[in-house]
Scaffold this motif. Structure first.
Motif, mmCIF file in Angstrom:
data_model
loop_
_atom_site.group_PDB
_atom_site.id
_atom_site.type_symbol
_atom_site.label_atom_id
_atom_site.label_comp_id
_atom_site.label_asym_id
_atom_site.label_seq_id
_atom_site.Cartn_x
_atom_site.Cartn_y
_atom_site.Cartn_z
ATOM 1 N N LEU A 80 29.098 -4.083 30.280
ATOM 2 C CA LEU A 80 28.295 -3.138 31.059
ATOM 3 C C LEU A 80 28.775 -3.077 32.509
ATOM 4 C CD1 LEU A 80 24.647 -3.768 29.779
ATOM 5 C CD2 LEU A 80 26.224 -1.930 29.158
ATOM 6 N N HIS A 81 29.123 -4.223 33.069
ATOM 7 C CA HIS A 81 29.637 -4.223 34.448
ATOM 8 C C HIS A 81 30.979 -3.502 34.522
ATOM 9 C CE1 HIS A 81 26.749 -6.445 36.817
ATOM 10 N NE2 HIS A 81 26.638 -7.353 35.873
ATOM 11 N N GLN A 82 31.798 -3.655 33.510
ATOM 12 C CA GLN A 82 33.067 -2.929 33.491
ATOM 13 C C GLN A 82 32.833 -1.425 33.438
ATOM 14 O OE1 GLN A 82 34.886 -4.879 30.036
ATOM 15 N NE2 GLN A 82 36.397 -5.831 31.389
ATOM 16 N N GLN A 83 31.764 -1.028 32.780
ATOM 17 C CA GLN A 83 31.475 0.395 32.618
ATOM 18 C C GLN A 83 30.714 0.978 33.805
ATOM 19 O OE1 GLN A 83 29.400 1.294 28.988
ATOM 20 N NE2 GLN A 83 29.088 3.457 29.496
ATOM 21 N N TYR A 84 29.723 0.218 34.340
ATOM 22 C CA TYR A 84 28.818 0.780 35.341
ATOM 23 C C TYR A 84 29.033 0.243 36.755
ATOM 24 C CZ TYR A 84 26.154 2.669 31.411
ATOM 25 O OH TYR A 84 25.765 3.357 30.288
ATOM 26 N N GLY A 85 29.792 -0.829 36.908
ATOM 27 C CA GLY A 85 30.030 -1.354 38.245
ATOM 28 C C GLY A 85 29.312 -2.667 38.518
ATOM 29 N N PRO A 86 29.233 -3.073 39.796
ATOM 30 C CA PRO A 86 28.700 -4.400 40.151
ATOM 31 C C PRO A 86 27.187 -4.543 40.020
ATOM 32 C CG PRO A 86 29.239 -3.167 42.131
ATOM 33 C CD PRO A 86 29.741 -2.353 40.979
ATOM 34 N N VAL A 87 26.469 -3.436 39.866
ATOM 35 C CA VAL A 87 25.013 -3.485 39.697
ATOM 36 C C VAL A 87 24.654 -2.736 38.418
ATOM 37 C CG1 VAL A 87 22.768 -2.987 40.718
ATOM 38 C CG2 VAL A 87 24.719 -3.496 42.202
ATOM 39 N N VAL A 88 24.008 -3.435 37.481
ATOM 40 C CA VAL A 88 23.709 -2.832 36.181
ATOM 41 C C VAL A 88 22.270 -3.136 35.777
ATOM 42 C CG1 VAL A 88 24.276 -2.796 33.723
ATOM 43 C CG2 VAL A 88 26.100 -3.029 35.405
ATOM 44 N N ARG A 89 21.566 -2.119 35.322
ATOM 45 C CA ARG A 89 20.227 -2.318 34.753
ATOM 46 C C ARG A 89 20.383 -2.756 33.301
ATOM 47 N NH1 ARG A 89 18.604 2.581 35.052
ATOM 48 N NH2 ARG A 89 19.158 3.026 32.890
ATOM 49 N N LEU A 90 19.837 -3.924 32.984
ATOM 50 C CA LEU A 90 19.937 -4.469 31.629
ATOM 51 C C LEU A 90 18.703 -4.173 30.790
ATOM 52 C CD1 LEU A 90 21.346 -8.021 32.473
ATOM 53 C CD2 LEU A 90 22.639 -5.939 31.943
ATOM 54 N N ALA A 91 17.562 -4.067 31.458
ATOM 55 C CA ALA A 91 16.278 -3.859 30.787
ATOM 56 C C ALA A 91 15.339 -3.207 31.798
ATOM 57 C CB ALA A 91 15.718 -5.189 30.286
ATOM 58 N N PRO A 92 14.168 -2.756 31.372
ATOM 59 C CA PRO A 92 13.248 -2.108 32.317
ATOM 60 C C PRO A 92 12.900 -2.966 33.531
ATOM 61 C CG PRO A 92 12.533 -1.704 30.071
ATOM 62 C CD PRO A 92 13.658 -2.691 29.984
ATOM 63 N N ASN A 93 12.994 -4.286 33.400
ATOM 64 C CA ASN A 93 12.643 -5.169 34.514
ATOM 65 C C ASN A 93 13.742 -6.180 34.824
ATOM 66 O OD1 ASN A 93 12.423 -6.647 32.191
ATOM 67 N ND2 ASN A 93 10.567 -7.744 32.808
ATOM 68 N N GLU A 94 14.982 -5.854 34.479
ATOM 69 C CA GLU A 94 16.065 -6.819 34.684
ATOM 70 C C GLU A 94 17.339 -6.108 35.126
ATOM 71 O OE1 GLU A 94 18.239 -10.523 32.297
ATOM 72 O OE2 GLU A 94 16.442 -9.549 31.494
ATOM 73 N N VAL A 95 17.938 -6.640 36.204
ATOM 74 C CA VAL A 95 19.166 -6.077 36.765
ATOM 75 C C VAL A 95 20.173 -7.202 36.945
ATOM 76 C CG1 VAL A 95 20.201 -4.872 38.734
ATOM 77 C CG2 VAL A 95 17.910 -4.240 37.947
ATOM 78 N N SER A 96 21.432 -6.919 36.678
ATOM 79 C CA SER A 96 22.502 -7.901 36.845
ATOM 80 C C SER A 96 23.407 -7.483 38.002
ATOM 81 C CB SER A 96 23.326 -8.011 35.554
ATOM 82 O OG SER A 96 24.412 -8.908 35.723
ATOM 83 N N PHE A 97 23.811 -8.487 38.823
ATOM 84 C CA PHE A 97 24.671 -8.239 39.974
ATOM 85 C C PHE A 97 25.932 -9.093 39.864
ATOM 86 C CE2 PHE A 97 20.308 -7.575 41.284
ATOM 87 C CZ PHE A 97 20.346 -6.415 42.045
ATOM 88 N N THR A 98 27.042 -8.556 40.356
ATOM 89 C CA THR A 98 28.278 -9.346 40.412
ATOM 90 C C THR A 98 28.901 -9.360 41.804
ATOM 91 O OG1 THR A 98 29.618 -7.424 39.745
ATOM 92 C CG2 THR A 98 28.847 -8.904 37.990
ATOM 93 N N SER A 99 28.351 -8.628 42.745
ATOM 94 C CA SER A 99 28.942 -8.573 44.083
ATOM 95 C C SER A 99 28.591 -9.822 44.880
ATOM 96 C CB SER A 99 28.453 -7.330 44.830
ATOM 97 O OG SER A 99 27.065 -7.425 45.097
ATOM 98 N N TRP A 100 29.463 -10.194 45.799
ATOM 99 C CA TRP A 100 29.229 -11.374 46.625
ATOM 100 C C TRP A 100 27.976 -11.234 47.495
ATOM 101 C CZ3 TRP A 100 29.140 -16.153 47.477
ATOM 102 C CH2 TRP A 100 29.000 -16.676 48.761
ATOM 103 N N PRO A 101 27.738 -10.102 48.171
ATOM 104 C CA PRO A 101 26.507 -9.985 48.969
ATOM 105 C C PRO A 101 25.242 -10.204 48.135
ATOM 106 C CG PRO A 101 28.037 -8.230 49.538
ATOM 107 C CD PRO A 101 28.604 -8.904 48.330
ATOM 108 N N ALA A 102 25.232 -9.679 46.907
ATOM 109 C CA ALA A 102 24.051 -9.852 46.055
ATOM 110 C C ALA A 102 23.885 -11.308 45.645
ATOM 111 C CB ALA A 102 24.169 -8.965 44.817
ATOM 112 N N LEU A 103 24.982 -11.951 45.260
ATOM 113 C CA LEU A 103 24.910 -13.357 44.867
ATOM 114 C C LEU A 103 24.445 -14.227 46.040
ATOM 115 C CD1 LEU A 103 28.206 -13.683 42.771
ATOM 116 C CD2 LEU A 103 25.870 -13.522 41.923
#
Length: 291
Positions: free
Chosen positions: A61-84
C-alpha cells in the motif's frame, strides 16, 4: 407488546447503515490516500493480520499510495521520518500505545513493554533504568557471562562439517536467550547452546504460533469468551509450559547476582506496587522473558 416486523427490522438496519456510511464519509481520514474499502471497513486489514500477511500488505500500500496510507476507518500508517519522530519522540517519549499491546501481557500483567500510558511507562523505566546502565552491564561478572556464551556460540558455528551445517537461526536464538537470562537471573540463566533441554524450552517460545488466537481474543472478546473451546480447535492458543516452569522456578528460587534484573525488581517491589504469589498465578511482571 408489538413485535418488530421484518419490514421494521430492515428499516432500522438500513438507517444504521446510512448513519455508519455518513460517519465514514464525514471522517477526516477520508482525505488520506488508501484503498477505497479502508474508508468503510477494517475487515480487509484484519483478514491480512489473521493470515500473517499484514506487513507485506501495508508495504504494498505504501508503494502504491506513498508515505501516508489509510489502512482502516480508524487506522493510518506512516513511513516518513517526520511522522515517525512525532509518533515516537513527541513530548520526549511519543504517543500513548493502543490497547493492541494488551495481547502481549504476561500472566495477565503489564510489563514495561505493554504499558499503554507514557507517563506510567516513564515512571517504571526510571525505576529500572540503572539495571540497564553501562556501569551495570559492564560489570565483570555480567560481561563474563556474555563472553562465555559468545565463545560457545562461535564454537557451535565453526564446528560444522561438510556433512552437517550449523543451524544459525536456532543458534542465534539460543545465544540471545542465554545472554538475556544471564542478565535476568544469573547464576540461573539458561544454557540453550549447551543443553538439549533448555534448547527445547527456547524453541517452544520462539516457535509460538498463537497470533491468530490472540488476534481473535483482542478484536472479538465476546466471541472468544463464548467459543474459545471451539476456536482453539482451529487456531493454536499460546502454550509455553516449559518457559513458564523455568521462570516461576527461577523467581521462586531467588538468590541471584546483584547486577540482575530480578535482583533489582526484588529491591523495588514496594515502589513498583508488585506482589508475587507463587502458590497460584504470579502477580509480578518478573517474567518479561516469556513474552
Amino acid at each position: 407488546m408489538l413485535l418488530p416486523t421484518p419490514l421494521y427490522s430492515l428499516v432500522v438496519l438500513g438507517l444504521l447503515l446510512v448513519v455508519g456510511l455518513a460517519r465514514r464519509l464525514a471522517s477526516p481520514l477520508r482525505k488520506v490516500p488508501g484503498p477505497p474499502s479502508s474508508l468503510l471497513t477494517s475487515l480487509v486489514l484484519r483478514w491480512r493480520e489473521l493470515n500473517a500477511s499484514r506487513t507485506a500488505y501495508v508495504h504494498r500500500l505504501h508503494q502504491q499510495y506513498g508515505p501516508v496510507v489509510r489502512l482502516a476507518p480508524n487506522e493510518v500508517s506512516f513511513t516518513s521520518w517526520p511522522a515517525l519522530k512525532e509518533i515516537y519522540c513527541s513530548g520526549g517519549s511519543g504517543y500513548d500505545k493502543t490497547d493492541f499491546y494488551d495481547m502481549f501481557k504476561v500472566f495477565g500483567t503489564r510489563t514495561l513493554f505493554t504499558m499503554l500510558n507514557k507517563a506510567d511507562h516513564a515512571k517504571r523505566k526510571r525505576i529500572l533504568a540503572d539495571c540497564y546502565a553501562n556501569t551495570n552491564i559492564m560489570r565483570s561478572v555480567a560481561i563474563q557471562g556474555i563472553r562465555d556464551r559468545s565463545r560457545v556460540f562461535l564454537d557451535r558455528c565453526t564446528s560444522a562439517t561438510e556433512s552437517k551445517t550449523s543451524e544459525i537461526f536456532m543458534a542465534l536464538h539460543a545465544y540471545a536467550c542465554d545472554c538475556i537470562t544471564n542478565h535476568l537471573f544469573h547464576p540461573h540463566g539458561s544454557d540453550c547452546l549447551g543443553t538439549r533441554e533448555d534448547e527445547v524450552m527456547m524453541h517452544q517460545s520462539t516457535a509460538d504460533d498463537s497470533l491468530q488466537y490472540r488476534l481473535i481474543a483482542h478484536y472479538s472478546p465476546s466471541l472468544h469468551r463464548l467459543f474459545s473451546g471451539i476456536i482453539s480447535l482451529f487456531v493454536k492458543p499460546r502454550e509455553v509450559p516449559l518457559v513458564d516452569h523455568y521462570i516461576l522456578n527461577t523467581v521462586k528460587h531467588g538468590n541471584v547476582a546483584r547486577f540482575t534484573l530480578l535482583n533489582r525488581l526484588s529491591q523495588k517491589d514496594q515502589e513498583l506496587g508488585w506482589q508475587t504469589n507463587f502458590e497460584g498465578t504470579p502477580k509480578s511482571p518478573w517474567t518479561s522473558f516469556r513474552s
